[in-house]
Write a protein that holds these residues in place. Sequence first.
Motif, short mmCIF file in Angstrom:
data_model
loop_
_atom_site.label_atom_id
_atom_site.label_comp_id
_atom_site.label_asym_id
_atom_site.label_seq_id
_atom_site.Cartn_x
_atom_site.Cartn_y
_atom_site.Cartn_z
N GLU A 138 2.76 1.45 -3.54
CA GLU A 138 1.90 1.79 -4.67
C GLU A 138 1.25 3.15 -4.45
O GLU A 138 0.98 3.88 -5.40
N GLY A 139 1.02 3.48 -3.17
CA GLY A 139 0.50 4.81 -2.87
C GLY A 139 1.48 5.89 -3.29
O GLY A 139 1.10 6.90 -3.88
N ALA B 255 0.84 -1.19 0.00
CA ALA B 255 0.00 0.00 0.00
C ALA B 255 0.87 1.24 0.00
O ALA B 255 0.62 2.19 -0.76
N ARG C 229 3.73 5.57 -5.59
CA ARG C 229 3.77 5.58 -7.06
C ARG C 229 2.62 6.41 -7.60
O ARG C 229 2.78 7.24 -8.50
N TRP C 230 1.46 6.20 -6.98
CA TRP C 230 0.28 6.93 -7.40
C TRP C 230 0.44 8.42 -7.09
O TRP C 230 0.01 9.28 -7.84
#
Lengths: 289, 336
Positions: free
Chosen positions: A104-105, A101, A107-108
């Motif tokens: 990827e958070g 999380a 990355r987002w």
Amino acid sequence: MEILVYGIINSIILSLMSLGFSLVYSIARVPNFAHGALYITTGYMVWLMVNKLQGLPYILAIIFAIGATAIIGALIYRCVLIRIRGMEISEIIATYAIGLAILEGLRWGGLRGMTFSLPPFYPGAVSMFGLLIDYQRLIIVGTGILTFILLYLFTRYTKIGLALRGIAQDERAAMMLGINSDMTAVISLAIGSALAGFAAVLLLPLGNIVVEAGYNVLIFAIAVCVIGGLGSWGGTIVASFIIGFAQILTEALGSSHYQMVVALLAIILTLLIKPSGLFGKQKELEERV
Amino acid sequence: MEAMRKERIDRGLKVRTEGIYAISGVREILYLLGPRLLLIVGLMALPLVLELAPYWKRVINIMCAYALLAISFDFLANYVGLVCLGGAFFTGVGGYFSAIYNVYFGIPVYLAMPLAAITGAAFCTLCLLPCLPLRGVYFAIVTLMYPLLFTRIIEALNILGGTNGITGLDNLPGSYTEHYVIILMVLASLFGMRRFVNEDIGLVLRGVKDNDQSVRASGISVTRMKIIAVFVASLIGCFAGAYIAHLYMWAGISLFAMDFSIIPIASTVIGGGGTLVGPVIGTFILVPLSEFLRFFGTFRIVIYCAVLVGFIMFKSEGLMIYFQRKYHQFERWVKV
């Protein structure tokens, strides 16, 4: 000569990466799969502080970021892991999910591409043994060795350090002597996370802050810890030297594609031949097989 | 204020249906068949209903493929005690095998898929064979490594199409064949596995999970049992992989992607481990959800993980066990 020097540097880098993971597992018995995520988080925080808060000295940014990572680590234990203590699989899934999380958070949230990098502590390079070595790598070696020594002293001669070792060796006996098991686990996660952050601060100036590095750090940390015997610190350092030199050798002989393959194969081979790792104890053998 | 506690009692209907009286009346039969028929008919009717929304019809296929993986994970984790974090290994191997058969040897698709499932399963079992004595965290770590290892090997050696993958696989003829092949496979493996774990061999497998020393003491080889279990699980997983490869008409290293490991685990946690049907329902919730959240990009993984951690912390039994309890039992408050 080249192999020797780069092998040592690479080994120390690896052991810095895996020290936090190893420490958390040996004390709290939690495989902290969020390790790589904490590593990247620290790097990103330092980057944010250096670039968005103008005027903040680099060193202060580093201290703040490491402190914040330690708090995140402590919170992970205090809020999540404490509820699922002892259920190994849930622990793995939960920490892995948290790590995923975070990564990827990030990355987002915009951590993409090659634009994020930290400045080295001291730019430039020096010629040594006929090789050009930049100062950052020398600093890594020096600080790495210093960290091992400090950590050794901390666990032998301070009260908290001794409590941590007590819990690691025999949880029940330690609890009878009045050592709070949950508290030490929180502390160990905080220290482990801070070590991950520390490694990030030292190592990230060598490259870019990318999300993939988080996954790689996790894999290398696991590789080193499994080979050295999970929970054995001496083993961690020896194993990182083995993998470090093996990687440099494969790079010298073949292509750098094989770096990861070497680490992965080493894990599988070790688990097959000596499941408790090189320095694991008999007790751990029972747990594994 | 008197102390009260909640008491759970089995419904009369449930007790009646456990024995021979199950076929004594319509209500009893319906009580037993209802949930099963709901699943079967619902799943079979899904492609027909979604005729109205063509975009979501594509989702059925991938959803069912994930359901297969989830069944395989649940079986291994909760019936044999081998937590396999590398479900992607099965899909990757299955997909690549099917691609090799189909593209390199020209075997037709309906033969390549089962063949890939069987040989792929044998291959996976062979690869995992050395790790079988490992337990708990260690097995999980090693299986996590396998898909990564194979990705790197394919990249490094540049075999099997390298990073481009193998293209030009035949797809299944017609969209309805595509749907029903995988739907029937899900139903078959779901009910097949339920039967399998309640056979004698399933009992032994559960024994391996709970206490392998006692299994060994009974003169049964633990490793042999684990081999059988891994073969069965990877058979299902490899079929899913082969199906996905034919669905996209492409087999590449993204078949080893983390998604194929994570989503089955997440759906097992959400659906309820150890029920086999729970994970299937979990995928039916998670995969459409992830399609729905496609707009958010990688942020959906964050949402996933939040849901996952939430379930692990607060509702670790999962949805299916919760619903089963509601279905079979009623609750009332009684004085202590």
